[in-house]
Design an enzyme around this catalytic site. Structure first.
Site, short mmCIF file in Angstrom:
data_model
loop_
_atom_site.label_atom_id
_atom_site.label_comp_id
_atom_site.label_asym_id
_atom_site.label_seq_id
_atom_site.Cartn_x
_atom_site.Cartn_y
_atom_site.Cartn_z
N SER A 127 -51.64 -82.41 -104.83
CA SER A 127 -51.47 -83.69 -104.13
C SER A 127 -52.18 -83.66 -102.79
O SER A 127 -52.27 -82.61 -102.15
CB SER A 127 -49.97 -83.91 -103.91
OG SER A 127 -49.75 -84.97 -103.01
N TYR A 152 -41.06 -80.51 -101.57
CA TYR A 152 -42.01 -80.94 -102.60
C TYR A 152 -43.44 -80.57 -102.20
O TYR A 152 -44.19 -79.96 -102.96
CB TYR A 152 -41.91 -82.46 -102.83
CG TYR A 152 -43.07 -83.00 -103.64
CD1 TYR A 152 -43.13 -82.81 -105.01
CD2 TYR A 152 -44.13 -83.68 -103.02
CE1 TYR A 152 -44.20 -83.28 -105.76
CE2 TYR A 152 -45.21 -84.16 -103.76
CZ TYR A 152 -45.25 -83.95 -105.12
OH TYR A 152 -46.31 -84.41 -105.86
N LYS A 156 -46.43 -77.76 -103.83
CA LYS A 156 -47.83 -77.98 -104.19
C LYS A 156 -48.73 -76.98 -103.47
O LYS A 156 -49.66 -76.41 -104.05
CB LYS A 156 -48.27 -79.42 -103.87
CG LYS A 156 -47.57 -80.48 -104.71
CD LYS A 156 -47.85 -80.29 -106.20
CE LYS A 156 -47.09 -81.25 -107.07
NZ LYS A 156 -47.08 -80.89 -108.49
P1 NAD Z 1 -43.49 -87.89 -113.83
O1 NAD Z 1 -42.15 -87.49 -113.33
O2 NAD Z 1 -43.67 -89.25 -114.38
O3 NAD Z 1 -43.98 -86.84 -114.94
C1 NAD Z 1 -43.57 -85.50 -114.96
C2 NAD Z 1 -43.13 -85.19 -116.39
O4 NAD Z 1 -42.78 -83.82 -116.47
C3 NAD Z 1 -41.91 -85.99 -116.83
O5 NAD Z 1 -42.16 -86.54 -118.09
C4 NAD Z 1 -40.78 -84.95 -116.89
O6 NAD Z 1 -39.83 -85.26 -117.90
C5 NAD Z 1 -41.55 -83.68 -117.17
N1 NAD Z 1 -40.95 -82.43 -116.68
C6 NAD Z 1 -40.51 -82.16 -115.43
N2 NAD Z 1 -40.09 -80.88 -115.36
C7 NAD Z 1 -40.29 -80.34 -116.60
C8 NAD Z 1 -40.08 -79.05 -117.16
N3 NAD Z 1 -39.56 -78.04 -116.45
N4 NAD Z 1 -40.41 -78.84 -118.46
C9 NAD Z 1 -40.93 -79.84 -119.21
N5 NAD Z 1 -41.16 -81.09 -118.73
C10 NAD Z 1 -40.83 -81.32 -117.44
O7 NAD Z 1 -44.52 -87.60 -112.65
P2 NAD Z 1 -46.04 -88.06 -112.49
O8 NAD Z 1 -46.10 -89.12 -111.46
O9 NAD Z 1 -46.66 -88.28 -113.81
O10 NAD Z 1 -46.62 -86.75 -111.83
C11 NAD Z 1 -47.22 -85.72 -112.62
C12 NAD Z 1 -47.60 -84.56 -111.71
O11 NAD Z 1 -48.49 -85.04 -110.70
C13 NAD Z 1 -46.45 -83.91 -110.97
O12 NAD Z 1 -46.71 -82.51 -110.89
C14 NAD Z 1 -46.51 -84.54 -109.60
O13 NAD Z 1 -45.96 -83.71 -108.62
C15 NAD Z 1 -48.00 -84.69 -109.42
N6 NAD Z 1 -48.37 -85.74 -108.46
C16 NAD Z 1 -47.90 -87.01 -108.64
C17 NAD Z 1 -48.24 -88.01 -107.72
C18 NAD Z 1 -47.73 -89.41 -107.89
O14 NAD Z 1 -47.85 -90.17 -106.94
N7 NAD Z 1 -47.19 -89.81 -109.02
C19 NAD Z 1 -49.05 -87.70 -106.62
C20 NAD Z 1 -49.52 -86.39 -106.47
C21 NAD Z 1 -49.17 -85.41 -107.41
C1 UD1 Z 2 -45.39 -90.58 -101.13
C2 UD1 Z 2 -45.25 -89.13 -100.76
C3 UD1 Z 2 -46.40 -88.35 -101.39
C4 UD1 Z 2 -46.40 -88.55 -102.88
C5 UD1 Z 2 -46.47 -90.05 -103.18
C6 UD1 Z 2 -46.39 -90.34 -104.64
C7 UD1 Z 2 -44.13 -89.15 -98.58
C8 UD1 Z 2 -44.28 -88.88 -97.13
N1 UD1 Z 2 -45.26 -88.99 -99.32
O1 UD1 Z 2 -46.62 -91.00 -100.65
O2 UD1 Z 2 -46.28 -86.97 -101.11
O3 UD1 Z 2 -47.50 -87.88 -103.46
O4 UD1 Z 2 -45.38 -90.71 -102.53
O5 UD1 Z 2 -45.11 -90.10 -105.14
O6 UD1 Z 2 -43.06 -89.49 -99.05
N2 UD1 Z 2 -44.27 -98.66 -98.16
C9 UD1 Z 2 -43.72 -99.81 -97.65
N3 UD1 Z 2 -42.61 -100.32 -98.25
C10 UD1 Z 2 -42.03 -99.75 -99.35
C11 UD1 Z 2 -42.62 -98.58 -99.88
C12 UD1 Z 2 -43.73 -98.05 -99.25
O7 UD1 Z 2 -44.20 -100.35 -96.66
O8 UD1 Z 2 -41.01 -100.26 -99.83
C13 UD1 Z 2 -45.47 -98.11 -97.53
C14 UD1 Z 2 -45.29 -96.70 -97.00
O9 UD1 Z 2 -44.84 -96.71 -95.68
C15 UD1 Z 2 -46.71 -96.14 -97.12
C16 UD1 Z 2 -47.30 -96.88 -98.32
O10 UD1 Z 2 -46.47 -98.02 -98.52
O11 UD1 Z 2 -47.45 -96.48 -96.01
C17 UD1 Z 2 -47.31 -96.05 -99.58
O12 UD1 Z 2 -46.01 -95.51 -99.78
P1 UD1 Z 2 -45.63 -94.70 -101.09
O13 UD1 Z 2 -46.00 -95.45 -102.30
O14 UD1 Z 2 -44.21 -94.26 -100.94
O15 UD1 Z 2 -46.58 -93.43 -101.07
P2 UD1 Z 2 -46.85 -92.34 -99.91
O16 UD1 Z 2 -45.91 -92.47 -98.80
O17 UD1 Z 2 -48.29 -92.36 -99.60
#
Ligand code: NAD
Ligand code: UD1
Length: 339
Positions: A127, A152, A156
């Site tokens: 991330s 979290y 990472k």
């Molecule tokens: P998500 O929660 O939708 O998907 C994760 C999946 O992994 C889920 O289906 C969950 O059931 C499964 N899971 C969790 N722990 C498990 C385990 N021990 N064994 C088997 N399955 C398991 O999340 P996502 O948004 O798709 O994110 C995927 C990856 O990307 C994660 O590692 C997350 O940290 C990373 N990531 C996500 C974002 C984001 O904004 N969504 C941003 C940066 C990094």
């Molecule tokens: C957050 C996490 C980041 C993670 C990402 C995806 C933090 C500090 N960072 O990112 O590590 O990878 O989620 O899960 O928590 N906002 C509003 N109103 C709302 C919701 C959000 O104004 O109701 C604003 C926030 O202040 C931010 C932007 O929208 O400026 C994006 O927010 P969000 O979607 O939560 O993502 P991040 O904060 O970037």
């Protein structure tokens, strides 16, 4: 023969879109998921989109015996993409040990069983959170990684180091960590998308739920930041563009000659958008007026971040194809389908 890729967390938000793109690119994706944060119907919907029957192994990546049996059953495996992890920043502050256990153990065990079975290719979900509030924007892969504010974020940062150490141990392992910026949107079929549990913490699901009437109004967290319109700036990337970066990463690892390899890549659009710009883009894409108010800043928010993605463009041959309006249109179509 199609190359078989194990997709841990393949029923989740980013994983499900990646399974579709792997299939489209001629790989054979196999899903491993314990459904701790996904619905079983996702697999059926992936099958509808791809017109196939993707193999699913239900189980926990922290369970070494389960993974070994899965590998034995699957035979020749070309690589793993490891999405399985817990991902809610706020929750990780309240339940740090659960986050360290799931995110560390699943990675350690996946790497161990891969090494024991000589499975060479590995792509990890990292991330942009590892950069914290960088002094110089856009961030490149050379931008220093910061001390993390949340358990979290720390998982990472340390997971990246663990992968690097495993590669440096001399194991025959070729690995890439992708540092995602903010994934948003859904598949254009509106069959798969993000399924937030309870009240969404992230901006785009909150916007679409507000437009759908599930939430009364959106609160913009602060408009007094040092940015052009006073609201925070992020790099919002369409989840399908992000999914395709995983396909390109695997292709890159396959072409890589050395047997030990590790590198990191930013995966974003290279462009920052403020919260108010996202709201305007949503209104344009959906044709709906969004009810919102300006509220106080959210604790822990960084002011702005966006990525330089030249490295992924050049080395992986990957670039984004979809705009923020495309992302918001698809997120809205998905929300309407959920209703
Ligand atoms: P998500 O929660 O939708 O998907 C994760 C999946 O992994 C889920 O289906 C969950 O059931 C499964 N899971 C969790 N722990 C498990 C385990 N021990 N064994 C088997 N399955 C398991 O999340 P996502 O948004 O798709 O994110 C995927 C990856 O990307 C994660 O590692 C997350 O940290 C990373 N990531 C996500 C974002 C984001 O904004 N969504 C941003 C940066 C990094
Ligand atoms: C957050 C996490 C980041 C993670 C990402 C995806 C933090 C500090 N960072 O990112 O590590 O990878 O989620 O899960 O928590 N906002 C509003 N109103 C709302 C919701 C959000 O104004 O109701 C604003 C926030 O202040 C931010 C932007 O929208 O400026 C994006 O927010 P969000 O979607 O939560 O993502 P991040 O904060 O970037």
């Amino acid at each position: 023969m199609k190359k078989k890729i194990i997709v841990t967390g393949g029923a989740g938000y980013i994983g499900s879109h990646t399974v579709v793109e792997l299939f489209n690119a001629g790989f054979e994706p196999v899903i491993v998921d314990n459904f701790s944060n996904a619905d079983k119907s996702v697999v059926e919907r992936i099958n509808e989109i791809t017109g196939s029957n993707i193999t699913l192994h239900e189980g926990d990546c922290c369970d070494e015996g389960f993974l070994r049996k899965m590998i034995e059953a699957e035979g020749e495996i070309d690589g793993f993409i490891h999405f399985a992890a817990y991902k809610a920043v706020g929750e990780s502050v309240k339940k740090p040990l659960e986050y360290y256990r799931n995110n560390f153990d699943s990675l350690l065990i996946v790497l161990k069983v891969m090494m024991d079975s000589s499975i060479p290719h590995f792509v990890f979900s990292s991330s942009c959170t590892v950069y914290g509030q960088a002094e110089v924007l856009p961030v490149t892969e050379e931008t220093p990684v910061q001390k993390q504010e949340s358990p979290y974020g720390n998982t990472k940062k340390v997971c990246e180091e663990m992968i690097n150490d495993a590669v440096n141990s001399g194991a025959k392992l070729k690995c890439i960590s992708l540092r995602y910026f903010n994934p948003i949107g859904a598949h254009s079929s509106a069959r798969i998308g993000e399924l937030p549990l309870g009240v969404p913490q992230n901006l785009v699901p909150f916007i679409t739920q507000t437009a759908a009437g599930i939430r009364e109004q959106l609160t913009v967290f602060g408009d007094d930041y040092d940015t052009p319109d006073g609201t925070c700036i992020r790099d919002y990337i369409h989840v399908v563009d992000l999914a395709k970066a995983h396909v390109k990463s695997l292709e890159y690892l396959e072409a890589e000659k050395s047997e030990n390899f590790y590198d990191v890549f930013n995966v974003g659009t290279g462009k920052g958008n403020s919260v108010l710009e996202v709201i305007k883009a949503f209104e344009k894409a959906s044709g709906k007026n969004l009810k919102y108010v300006i509220g106080p800043r959210r604790a822990g928010d960084i002011v702005q971040i966006y990525g330089n993605v030249d490295k992924a463009n050049k080395l992986l041959g990957w670039k984004t194809e979809l705009s923020i309006e495309d992302s918001l249109r698809d997120a809205w179509e998905w929300e309407k389908r959920l209703a």
